[in-house]
Design a protein around this motif. Sequence first.
Motif, PDB file in Angstrom:
ATOM      1  N   ALA A  24     -63.606 -54.894  -1.257  1.00 30.41           N
ATOM      2  CA  ALA A  24     -63.689 -53.634  -0.506  1.00 30.41           C
ATOM      3  C   ALA A  24     -62.897 -53.719   0.783  1.00 30.41           C
ATOM      4  N   LEU A  25     -62.980 -54.900   1.455  1.00 30.00           N
ATOM      5  CA  LEU A  25     -62.242 -55.061   2.708  1.00 30.00           C
ATOM      6  C   LEU A  25     -60.742 -55.053   2.468  1.00 30.00           C
ATOM      7  N   ALA A  26     -60.348 -55.606   1.316  1.00 29.36           N
ATOM      8  CA  ALA A  26     -58.921 -55.700   1.024  1.00 29.36           C
ATOM      9  C   ALA A  26     -58.365 -54.443   0.367  1.00 29.36           C
ATOM     10  N   ALA A  27     -59.248 -53.553  -0.040  1.00 28.44           N
ATOM     11  CA  ALA A  27     -58.807 -52.360  -0.764  1.00 28.44           C
ATOM     12  C   ALA A  27     -57.987 -51.452   0.137  1.00 28.44           C
ATOM     13  N   PRO A  28     -57.020 -50.760  -0.428  1.00 28.39           N
ATOM     14  CA  PRO A  28     -56.236 -49.839   0.394  1.00 28.39           C
ATOM     15  C   PRO A  28     -57.095 -48.704   0.917  1.00 28.39           C
ATOM     16  N   ALA A  29     -56.660 -48.120   2.023  1.00 29.15           N
ATOM     17  CA  ALA A  29     -57.394 -47.002   2.605  1.00 29.15           C
ATOM     18  C   ALA A  29     -57.421 -45.843   1.617  1.00 29.15           C
ATOM     19  N   ASN A  30     -58.472 -45.042   1.678  1.00 32.97           N
ATOM     20  CA  ASN A  30     -58.543 -43.898   0.775  1.00 32.97           C
ATOM     21  C   ASN A  30     -57.562 -42.819   1.215  1.00 32.97           C
ATOM     22  N   ASP A  31     -57.406 -41.823   0.354  1.00 36.15           N
ATOM     23  CA  ASP A  31     -56.392 -40.797   0.612  1.00 36.15           C
ATOM     24  C   ASP A  31     -56.627 -40.080   1.932  1.00 36.15           C
ATOM     25  N   ARG A  32     -57.887 -39.854   2.275  1.00 40.18           N
ATOM     26  CA  ARG A  32     -58.175 -39.156   3.519  1.00 40.18           C
ATOM     27  C   ARG A  32     -57.729 -39.978   4.717  1.00 40.18           C
ATOM     28  N   ASP A  33     -57.977 -41.297   4.703  1.00 38.01           N
ATOM     29  CA  ASP A  33     -57.547 -42.157   5.802  1.00 38.01           C
ATOM     30  C   ASP A  33     -56.028 -42.207   5.895  1.00 38.01           C
ATOM     31  N   VAL A  34     -55.376 -42.301   4.741  1.00 38.87           N
ATOM     32  CA  VAL A  34     -53.917 -42.336   4.727  1.00 38.87           C
ATOM     33  C   VAL A  34     -53.353 -41.057   5.328  1.00 38.87           C
ATOM     34  N   ARG A  35     -53.907 -39.929   4.922  1.00 41.59           N
ATOM     35  CA  ARG A  35     -53.440 -38.643   5.440  1.00 41.59           C
ATOM     36  C   ARG A  35     -53.667 -38.541   6.947  1.00 41.59           C
ATOM     37  N   ALA A  36     -54.825 -38.993   7.437  1.00 43.41           N
ATOM     38  CA  ALA A  36     -55.139 -38.920   8.869  1.00 43.41           C
ATOM     39  C   ALA A  36     -54.185 -39.795   9.676  1.00 43.41           C
ATOM     40  N   ARG A  37     -53.923 -40.991   9.177  1.00 40.85           N
ATOM     41  CA  ARG A  37     -53.034 -41.878   9.927  1.00 40.85           C
ATOM     42  C   ARG A  37     -51.597 -41.393   9.875  1.00 40.85           C
TER      43      ARG A  37
END
Length: 396
Positions: A24-37
């Motif tokens: 879970a820690l290594a998993a990529p950020a979810n789409d919402r986090d990617v969009r926000a960043r």
Amino acid sequence: MRAGTRGLRAALAASALAAACLAALAAPANDRDVRARGEDFDVFWRALDSGYADFARDGRAAWKAARKAWRPRALRATTSRDFVAALEGAVATLHDDAVTLSRRTPDAPRRIPSETDIWASWSGDAARVEGVRTFGDADVAGLRPGDVILRIDGRDTAAAVRALAGEAATPEARDVALRRLLAGPRFGVLRLEVRDPRGTRSVSIERAAAGPANGAAILARRVGEDRDIGYLRLRPPPDQGDARPFLTQLDAALAALHDTRGLIVDLRETRGPVDRAATQAILARFASAGPIVVLVDYWTEGEAEALASGLHEAAHARLAGTRTAGLAAATRAVTLPHSRIVLRYPAGRAVLPDGAPRGALRPDIPVDLTAPSGGPGDPILYQGLKAFEPGPDARR
């Protein structure tokens, strides 16, 4: 046997849970986090692209290249620290300490001059220390103005500067590279080999996190042989802070010193961004003051430089000390919508209150800290006091 089986199953379950947590820690950020960043990075990049004042020649091309290099890293960030590191990487391409972020990573380079305590420049082929901040790490370690820096962390100084600034660097760029190297690590030891008239020696400077400035926001004293000169050391409130308590204290200090025959205003202890409105409110308090001498040094930066320039022009104050940092600017602040990180940068055409372009102030009463002509404890204050002695240039 059953107990052993239960223990084995528990161990396997714990191992599976640990593996799941790591995944879970290594998993990529979810789409919402990617969009926000991505949105935050775009607000950050566009603000500087459209409003930053000091793009050098070919600077916009480099800034567009920075977007291509650092935006993907911002999108891949899985932690706030990774995202801030991507912003810092983009900011680093500007080579401008007037551009700041409200959050920093532990690996971020020290900001010059506010997070450093050594000011040095090239004098011919010698890297000479021009100033050492009193009570700073370097001062405690025994570095002194006038010392020549021979080696930095085991490397020849000239070679280290060439590696950082490039073979074709301008003299100014070489000076900046030298100061960056002498800033040292954010944590750890900076090791120098230096030369003075007595010979060579080693200096080890312990670097650690800078603490908050000690002392009151305003220090008011009567100084001089007859205690008839007012001394005011000012530490204005930080940007976004409430300036009213500071201004109330300043009014009280000026009232207490109203019968002095002149004022010394010390602007050598200001740190961090200060609001322009606060600077203008402070300046207004001195509009009808008598003779004023303003103390400045290499660490007088930003709004402190603007205040010094304003006092020089509006109140006919004289500046005593060294050149200033050269970071005065009309700044703009932008808050990134999701992370709430605040970006500050020189906006429009950066100017001082007198209309002069952004750059270091040069004192009317220069003080060479490598060979002070008096006042070994504080040669700049000493020259400030001498400015009030009767003479052809005294302003009475």
